[in-house]
Design a protein around this motif. Sequence first.
Motif, PDB file in Angstrom:
ATOM      1  N   SER A 192     -14.726  12.624   1.011  1.00  0.00           N
ATOM      2  CA  SER A 192     -15.839  11.716   1.229  1.00  0.00           C
ATOM      3  C   SER A 192     -15.328  10.421   1.844  1.00  0.00           C
ATOM      4  O   SER A 192     -14.131  10.122   1.829  1.00  0.00           O
ATOM      5  N   ALA A 193     -16.247   9.641   2.355  1.00  0.00           N
ATOM      6  CA  ALA A 193     -15.864   8.369   2.973  1.00  0.00           C
ATOM      7  C   ALA A 193     -15.184   7.459   1.958  1.00  0.00           C
ATOM      8  O   ALA A 193     -14.213   6.757   2.290  1.00  0.00           O
ATOM      9  N   LEU A 194     -15.649   7.479   0.710  1.00  0.00           N
ATOM     10  CA  LEU A 194     -15.057   6.631  -0.315  1.00  0.00           C
ATOM     11  C   LEU A 194     -13.661   7.126  -0.685  1.00  0.00           C
ATOM     12  O   LEU A 194     -12.733   6.329  -0.887  1.00  0.00           O
ATOM     13  N   ALA A 195     -13.494   8.445  -0.791  1.00  0.00           N
ATOM     14  CA  ALA A 195     -12.167   8.994  -1.077  1.00  0.00           C
ATOM     15  C   ALA A 195     -11.198   8.637   0.047  1.00  0.00           C
ATOM     16  O   ALA A 195     -10.033   8.288  -0.207  1.00  0.00           O
ATOM     17  N   ALA A 196     -11.666   8.717   1.282  1.00  0.00           N
ATOM     18  CA  ALA A 196     -10.823   8.350   2.420  1.00  0.00           C
ATOM     19  C   ALA A 196     -10.471   6.864   2.382  1.00  0.00           C
ATOM     20  O   ALA A 196      -9.336   6.474   2.697  1.00  0.00           O
ATOM     21  N   LEU A 197     -11.431   6.033   1.963  1.00  0.00           N
ATOM     22  CA  LEU A 197     -11.173   4.597   1.853  1.00  0.00           C
ATOM     23  C   LEU A 197     -10.122   4.322   0.783  1.00  0.00           C
ATOM     24  O   LEU A 197      -9.249   3.462   0.963  1.00  0.00           O
ATOM     25  N   ALA A 198     -10.204   5.060  -0.332  1.00  0.00           N
ATOM     26  CA  ALA A 198      -9.197   4.906  -1.386  1.00  0.00           C
ATOM     27  C   ALA A 198      -7.819   5.306  -0.870  1.00  0.00           C
ATOM     28  O   ALA A 198      -6.811   4.638  -1.168  1.00  0.00           O
ATOM     29  N   ALA A 199      -7.772   6.393  -0.103  1.00  0.00           N
ATOM     30  CA  ALA A 199      -6.495   6.846   0.453  1.00  0.00           C
ATOM     31  C   ALA A 199      -5.903   5.796   1.393  1.00  0.00           C
ATOM     32  O   ALA A 199      -4.690   5.578   1.420  1.00  0.00           O
ATOM     33  N   GLU A 200      -6.748   5.132   2.161  1.00  0.00           N
ATOM     34  CA  GLU A 200      -6.287   4.110   3.096  1.00  0.00           C
ATOM     35  C   GLU A 200      -5.859   2.834   2.374  1.00  0.00           C
ATOM     36  O   GLU A 200      -5.025   2.073   2.885  1.00  0.00           O
ATOM     37  N   SER A 201      -6.411   2.600   1.186  1.00  0.00           N
ATOM     38  CA  SER A 201      -6.183   1.338   0.489  1.00  0.00           C
ATOM     39  C   SER A 201      -5.034   1.399  -0.516  1.00  0.00           C
ATOM     40  O   SER A 201      -4.573   0.354  -0.984  1.00  0.00           O
ATOM     41  N   CYS A 202      -4.587   2.603  -0.856  1.00  0.00           N
ATOM     42  CA  CYS A 202      -3.601   2.735  -1.925  1.00  0.00           C
ATOM     43  C   CYS A 202      -2.178   2.560  -1.402  1.00  0.00           C
ATOM     44  O   CYS A 202      -1.931   2.522  -0.194  1.00  0.00           O
ATOM     45  N   GLU A 203      -1.237   2.470  -2.344  1.00  0.00           N
ATOM     46  CA  GLU A 203       0.191   2.401  -2.043  1.00  0.00           C
ATOM     47  C   GLU A 203       0.840   3.668  -2.587  1.00  0.00           C
ATOM     48  O   GLU A 203       1.172   3.743  -3.767  1.00  0.00           O
ATOM     49  N   PRO A 204       1.005   4.698  -1.751  1.00  0.00           N
ATOM     50  CA  PRO A 204       1.583   5.963  -2.236  1.00  0.00           C
ATOM     51  C   PRO A 204       3.048   5.792  -2.630  1.00  0.00           C
ATOM     52  O   PRO A 204       3.752   4.917  -2.115  1.00  0.00           O
ATOM     53  N   PHE A 205       3.504   6.633  -3.553  1.00  0.00           N
ATOM     54  CA  PHE A 205       4.934   6.674  -3.866  1.00  0.00           C
ATOM     55  C   PHE A 205       5.321   8.122  -4.155  1.00  0.00           C
ATOM     56  O   PHE A 205       4.516   8.920  -4.638  1.00  0.00           O
ATOM     57  N   ALA A 206       6.572   8.441  -3.838  1.00  0.00           N
ATOM     58  CA  ALA A 206       7.039   9.821  -3.976  1.00  0.00           C
ATOM     59  C   ALA A 206       7.502  10.135  -5.384  1.00  0.00           C
ATOM     60  O   ALA A 206       7.353  11.268  -5.859  1.00  0.00           O
ATOM     61  N   SER A 207       8.080   9.153  -6.067  1.00  0.00           N
ATOM     62  CA  SER A 207       8.580   9.381  -7.427  1.00  0.00           C
ATOM     63  C   SER A 207       8.625   8.072  -8.182  1.00  0.00           C
ATOM     64  O   SER A 207       8.642   6.989  -7.577  1.00  0.00           O
ATOM     65  N   ILE A 208       8.673   8.167  -9.492  1.00  0.00           N
ATOM     66  CA  ILE A 208       8.753   6.975 -10.334  1.00  0.00           C
ATOM     67  C   ILE A 208      10.088   6.272 -10.117  1.00  0.00           C
ATOM     68  O   ILE A 208      10.168   5.036 -10.152  1.00  0.00           O
ATOM     69  N   GLU A 209      11.129   7.045  -9.872  1.00  0.00           N
ATOM     70  CA  GLU A 209      12.464   6.464  -9.701  1.00  0.00           C
ATOM     71  C   GLU A 209      12.576   5.665  -8.408  1.00  0.00           C
ATOM     72  O   GLU A 209      13.315   4.673  -8.358  1.00  0.00           O
ATOM     73  N   THR A 210      11.850   6.063  -7.371  1.00  0.00           N
ATOM     74  CA  THR A 210      12.014   5.415  -6.064  1.00  0.00           C
ATOM     75  C   THR A 210      10.855   4.504  -5.678  1.00  0.00           C
ATOM     76  O   THR A 210      10.878   3.916  -4.598  1.00  0.00           O
ATOM     77  N   PRO A 218      -7.866  -5.802  -3.274  1.00  0.00           N
ATOM     78  CA  PRO A 218      -7.506  -4.565  -2.574  1.00  0.00           C
ATOM     79  C   PRO A 218      -7.143  -4.808  -1.111  1.00  0.00           C
ATOM     80  O   PRO A 218      -7.546  -5.806  -0.510  1.00  0.00           O
ATOM     81  N   ARG A 219      -6.379  -3.877  -0.563  1.00  0.00           N
ATOM     82  CA  ARG A 219      -5.974  -3.958   0.837  1.00  0.00           C
ATOM     83  C   ARG A 219      -7.190  -3.991   1.749  1.00  0.00           C
ATOM     84  O   ARG A 219      -7.210  -4.695   2.754  1.00  0.00           O
ATOM     85  N   LYS A 220      -8.200  -3.206   1.418  1.00  0.00           N
ATOM     86  CA  LYS A 220      -9.460  -3.204   2.149  1.00  0.00           C
ATOM     87  C   LYS A 220     -10.534  -3.766   1.213  1.00  0.00           C
ATOM     88  O   LYS A 220     -10.910  -3.112   0.245  1.00  0.00           O
ATOM     89  N   PRO A 221     -11.041  -4.961   1.471  1.00  0.00           N
ATOM     90  CA  PRO A 221     -11.976  -5.612   0.551  1.00  0.00           C
ATOM     91  C   PRO A 221     -13.209  -4.782   0.210  1.00  0.00           C
ATOM     92  O   PRO A 221     -13.748  -4.881  -0.885  1.00  0.00           O
ATOM     93  N   GLU A 222     -13.657  -3.932   1.154  1.00  0.00           N
ATOM     94  CA  GLU A 222     -14.862  -3.149   0.895  1.00  0.00           C
ATOM     95  C   GLU A 222     -14.654  -2.115  -0.204  1.00  0.00           C
ATOM     96  O   GLU A 222     -15.609  -1.609  -0.786  1.00  0.00           O
ATOM     97  N   LEU A 223     -13.377  -1.782  -0.528  1.00  0.00           N
ATOM     98  CA  LEU A 223     -13.119  -0.787  -1.572  1.00  0.00           C
ATOM     99  C   LEU A 223     -13.660  -1.256  -2.919  1.00  0.00           C
ATOM    100  O   LEU A 223     -14.301  -0.489  -3.642  1.00  0.00           O
ATOM    101  N   ARG A 224     -13.405  -2.500  -3.249  1.00  0.00           N
ATOM    102  CA  ARG A 224     -13.870  -3.018  -4.536  1.00  0.00           C
ATOM    103  C   ARG A 224     -15.391  -2.936  -4.642  1.00  0.00           C
ATOM    104  O   ARG A 224     -15.933  -2.545  -5.678  1.00  0.00           O
TER     105      ARG A 224
END
Length: 472
Positions: free
Chosen positions: A42-60, A400-406
Amino acid sequence: VTRVTESRFEEEELGGVRFVPLVGAEGWREERPRPPRVERPSALAALAAESCEPFASIETIDLEPFLRRVGDARVVLLGEATHGTSEFYRLRARITRELIARKGFDIVAVEADWPDAARIDHFVRERDVPRAKWQAFARFPTWMWRNRDVRDFVDWLHDHNQGRERGRRVRFAGLDLYGMYNSIAAVLGYLDRAEPSSAALARQRYGCLTPWQSDPAEYGRAALTGEYRSCERDVVGMLQTLLEKGMEELRRDDEPFFEALQNARVVADAEAYYRVMYYGAAESWNLRDRHMFATLERLLEFHGPSSKAVVWEHNSHVGDASATEMAARGELNIGQLCRQRFGPAAYSLGFGTHHGTVAAASHWGGPLEVKQVRPALEKSYERLFHDAGVPSFLLPLRSPRKPELRRELTEARLERAIGVLYRPETERASHYFHAVLPHQFDEFAWFDRTEAVHPIETHELTGMPDTYPFGL
């Protein structure tokens, strides 16, 4: 072909018709199943994906942006969506290590009983205190703190404190009130050493609760129905006696009295809690969270104006209750009280997962089971973040990185909460509630798939010193 007259025929095109025998090598075969249709997020799920900070592992994971968002906060509250998920414990530990090492945090306050957590504190700060005769974290649910992830963090904290002056070592403290009888034992032990003349009075007053040691909840029922007298006057009187000793002006180096006084407060509040729990859920819940908040305040006060605390508790405690349906039930929590007291100097991080395994029981007091966590329900925040298609991420909500997300996330949705019990057969009724996530937390940590914590096995404790808090 249809004959219309003697000399005229009409022809109708039927398309590609196949005629095959019903049996044999050339018989009818079912069509191969079509691959499932891939739904676009959905558009909102895509917005969340664009706004988040992904990480590969807790260690890194790169926590530098998170630490910038924390800023000068005095209290950082780290949640969990279950009491039995390894990733939640490990990320909290990783964040806490960074807050201690880079931000000067000197208190780790957790959803554990005060006397049990004190055993960890005595170990990590190498305090010279008499060895208690009872086993720490032996009360249900034992896996909540006697697990490998907590042990690894405790070992790190012990090693970290080795390089610090005794007065600057990081404290580990419990905020909860369930350990009433261990707190009674701690008060009596302190008075036997420091105030022998008061020890006999304390034993007399606390003796009111002795018959109910195996089941304090039954004391509450008996006191409420009049089958047994209330012990309120006795336990509050004991607390008042300690306060009247002229030592209420606590010095920073007066650790023994501070701990004894806090244990006396645990007894007083726990006695009230077990009576109030029969009046209704809101009353007992609020008493417990007010106790935890007051304990946090006393820790900060005792350690001075520059002290900072990291809090480890369930989402249902650290997320602002006023942003959830808890408010309609008249319930508050430590997260709400921290925002009211500290304002923007309190920073909260919620946690969530879509599926995996969890350590939980089926009923109170039941054995540990490793259960499958069902995929999140439609119209929940968990399903939304699953649809974002990012396996693990941090999602800033305060800024948030994208203000409209909030703005887009402020429509109330379902949110899942698994405690020490997990009942997937009644998933919606037992584990979901409505919330407005950006008002509940300042940030959210997401793991699409998670695994259960691993309890500490007996053989893992072989050769440990007597002071080791998880010893048998």
